[in-house]
Motif scaffolding. Structure first.
Motif, short mmCIF file in Angstrom:
data_model
loop_
_atom_site.label_atom_id
_atom_site.label_comp_id
_atom_site.label_asym_id
_atom_site.label_seq_id
_atom_site.Cartn_x
_atom_site.Cartn_y
_atom_site.Cartn_z
N LEU A 171 12.07 8.39 -9.36
CA LEU A 171 12.46 7.37 -8.56
C LEU A 171 11.83 7.24 -7.17
N TRP A 172 11.17 8.30 -6.80
CA TRP A 172 10.19 8.20 -5.75
C TRP A 172 8.99 7.47 -6.05
N ALA A 173 8.44 7.89 -6.86
CA ALA A 173 7.09 7.13 -7.67
C ALA A 173 7.52 5.86 -7.56
N LYS A 174 8.46 5.34 -8.08
CA LYS A 174 8.75 3.90 -8.22
C LYS A 174 8.99 3.12 -7.06
N ARG A 175 9.60 3.71 -5.98
CA ARG A 175 9.50 3.19 -4.71
C ARG A 175 8.41 3.16 -3.94
N TRP A 176 7.63 4.39 -4.40
CA TRP A 176 6.31 4.54 -3.43
C TRP A 176 5.09 3.44 -4.12
N ASN A 177 5.10 3.27 -5.24
CA ASN A 177 4.16 2.52 -5.75
C ASN A 177 4.25 0.95 -5.68
N ARG A 178 5.69 0.42 -5.14
CA ARG A 178 5.92 -0.70 -4.98
C ARG A 178 5.42 -1.51 -4.10
N TRP A 179 5.00 -0.74 -2.93
CA TRP A 179 4.11 -0.95 -1.80
C TRP A 179 2.79 -1.49 -1.98
N THR A 180 2.27 -2.53 -1.72
CA THR A 180 0.86 -3.01 -1.95
C THR A 180 0.11 -3.33 -0.59
N PRO A 181 -0.80 -2.31 -0.07
CA PRO A 181 -1.26 -2.75 1.23
C PRO A 181 -2.18 -3.80 1.57
N TYR A 182 -2.22 -4.51 2.78
CA TYR A 182 -3.26 -5.52 3.03
C TYR A 182 -4.66 -4.52 3.06
N PRO A 183 -5.72 -4.97 3.13
CA PRO A 183 -6.88 -4.31 3.23
C PRO A 183 -7.01 -3.58 4.40
N TRP A 184 -6.67 -4.01 5.61
CA TRP A 184 -6.55 -3.60 6.82
C TRP A 184 -5.42 -2.31 7.03
N GLN A 185 -4.68 -2.13 6.12
CA GLN A 185 -3.54 -1.07 6.39
C GLN A 185 -4.03 0.19 5.42
N VAL A 186 -5.45 0.14 4.85
CA VAL A 186 -5.82 1.22 3.96
C VAL A 186 -6.58 2.01 5.04
#
Length: 450
Positions: A31-46
């Protein structure tokens, strides 16, 4: 493969306590992995692959570019990584510093881009030792503000940390002190460092930081923030196209100096002082907004004093100096503006409240006297252009005869970015009225000369 509910119940019933605990842990991890991997960063958020010890990752971005989101994500990942000090429960002791402690709570923890959005296990706790964001592991981040002298004292005794997150750094009234005292406590673990997020403003501390070799800067533009509605981005860009507001507030550019501005950051720094000397006179100047709603101009409220002693100016001429003591401006209803001005009048033992009454500002006197009929109140009326009124006051700074006490970032941004010919903002106008009253006009006769 489909498993019938009855078969599933039977399988669960046949499991022992250890098997059930292992299954629960596996399900929680999925469940944690599913929630965590749902977020896609902008390039400047990396973030950069490595941040030096006592170094920084600084996100400079326009409005809506997810600066807070990126820092919250980083802090959660830090907590879930290797412990910075295995002797501590949870392995991490961190700090979140925002313009006020309330901002830290609202934006960095509870907000839609805060810690809880990335890790629902985070809880907020307030104890006699302060306010903390805490994880089940025992890791914690203490929340600080950087607005008042008391905030600075709390930072001074804020404890040791492995990570410091500075949220909206350019909006911090006491940014320099916040950096100094937090850096003293960055000494847990092998690699203590900063992360920071802000819409840029021409602050000296910010300019210096972005030029340091150990500071990595990433920049995001509102036009590229695809999670904002396209129509909203289009309207903002169309409204501010080609202006300083577009460059700073939407494109996230750090503008060091604005051509044609009467004040520069260098001038304000050269005249800045740390304390107010004994004053002969002190006023609370009010530049009221003509309307009162969410889109109204700010109510400019500035406290300024005139020194009792005669001190040489840049030319060596002894004269009384002016000191801008406080900025209490903001968007507020008329009654709140009057109360704030009256409170400042009494708190600073001021000689008068001075209010500008052009453009419908006559209401301020009526409301001030409703709040407290005993205050000494007088009005000023502008009969000359704003540039003509502002230039003599800017000259006082150039002569090293006027000073800002400590740091007033919102006011300073207006001073260093206003160009004669543009609409002048209310904090700046209130400062002009205050110093004109104290230094350029006979007391009580400002309307005749303004």
């Amino acid at each position: 493969m489909t498993v019938a509910l009855a078969d599933l119940d039977a399988r669960l019933a046949s499991m022992g306590p250890e098997e059930l605990a292992l299954l629960e842990e596996e399900l929680r991890a999925k469940l944690w992995a599913k929630r965590w991997n749902r977020w896609t960063p902008y390039p400047w958020q990396v973030p950069p692959e490595h941040i030096e010890t006592l170094g920084w990752w600084f996100q400079l971005g326009g409005r809506g570019t997810g600066k807070t989101d990126g820092c919250a994500r980083y802090m959660v990942e830090h907590v879930n990584g290797p412990p910075c000090d295995p002797r501590l429960r949870g392995g991490h002791r961190m700090a979140i510093i925002a313009p006020t402690q309330g901002d830290a709570v609202e934006a960095c923890v509870n907000g839609p881009s805060g810690l809880k959005a990335h890790d629902p296990r985070v809880v907020l706790r307030t104890t006699t030792g302060g306010t903390f964001a805490r994880w089940p592991s025992g890791a914690e981040a203490k929340l600080f503000g950087a607005h008042t002298p008391d905030d600075v004292e709390r930072l001074r005794a804020g404890g040791n940390r492995c990570l410091v997150w500075m949220e909206e750094a350019a909006a911090m009234r006491r940014l320099g002190a916040a950096i100094t005292h937090s850096e003293m406590g960055l000494r847990i673990g092998p690699n203590p460092h900063y992360i920071a997020s802000t819409t840029p403003k021409p602050r000296t501390e910010l300019i210096k930081l972005t030029k340091q070799a150990d500071v990595t800067v990433t920049r995001g533009r509102t036009r590229d923030a695809i999670h904002l509605p396209q129509e909203q981005r289009d309207k903002l860009i169309a409204k501010y196209a080609g202006t300083r507001m577009e460059a700073q507030e939407l494109d996230g550019k750090l503008i060091e100096e604005v051509e044609g501005a009467l004040w520069t950051a260098r001038l304000l720094d050269a005249t800045r002082v740390g304390a107010v000397p004994d004053t002969a006179r002190l006023v609370v100047a009010v530049d009221p907004a003509a309307t009162s709603h969410a889109e109204s101009d700010e109510m400019g409220i500035i406290v300024a004093g005139l020194s009792r002693q005669y001190v040489p100016d840049l030319n060596g001429t002894p004269r009384q100096h002016g000191y801008v003591v406080d900025d209490l401006s903001g968007r507020m209803p008329p009654i709140d503006a009057a109360r704030r001005a009256v409170e400042a009048y009494h708190a600073h033992r001021a000689d008068a409240i001075v209010a500008e009454v052009n453009n419908g500002g006559e209401w301020i006197g009526t409301v001030v006297r409703q709040v407290d009929p005993t205050v000494n109140y007088r009005t000023v009326t502008a009969s000359r252009g704003k540039a003509t009124r502002g230039e003599p006051v800017a000259a006082l700074f150039e002569q090293r005869a006027a000073h800002i006490v400590s740091s007033l970032p919102e006011l300073e941004e207006q001073l260093t970015t206003w160009v004669p010919g543009d609409d002048s903002p209310d904090r700046l106008d209130a400062l002009v009225w205050a110093l004109t009253d104290l230094m350029l006009a006979p007391a009580g006769n400002l309307a005749a000369v303004a």
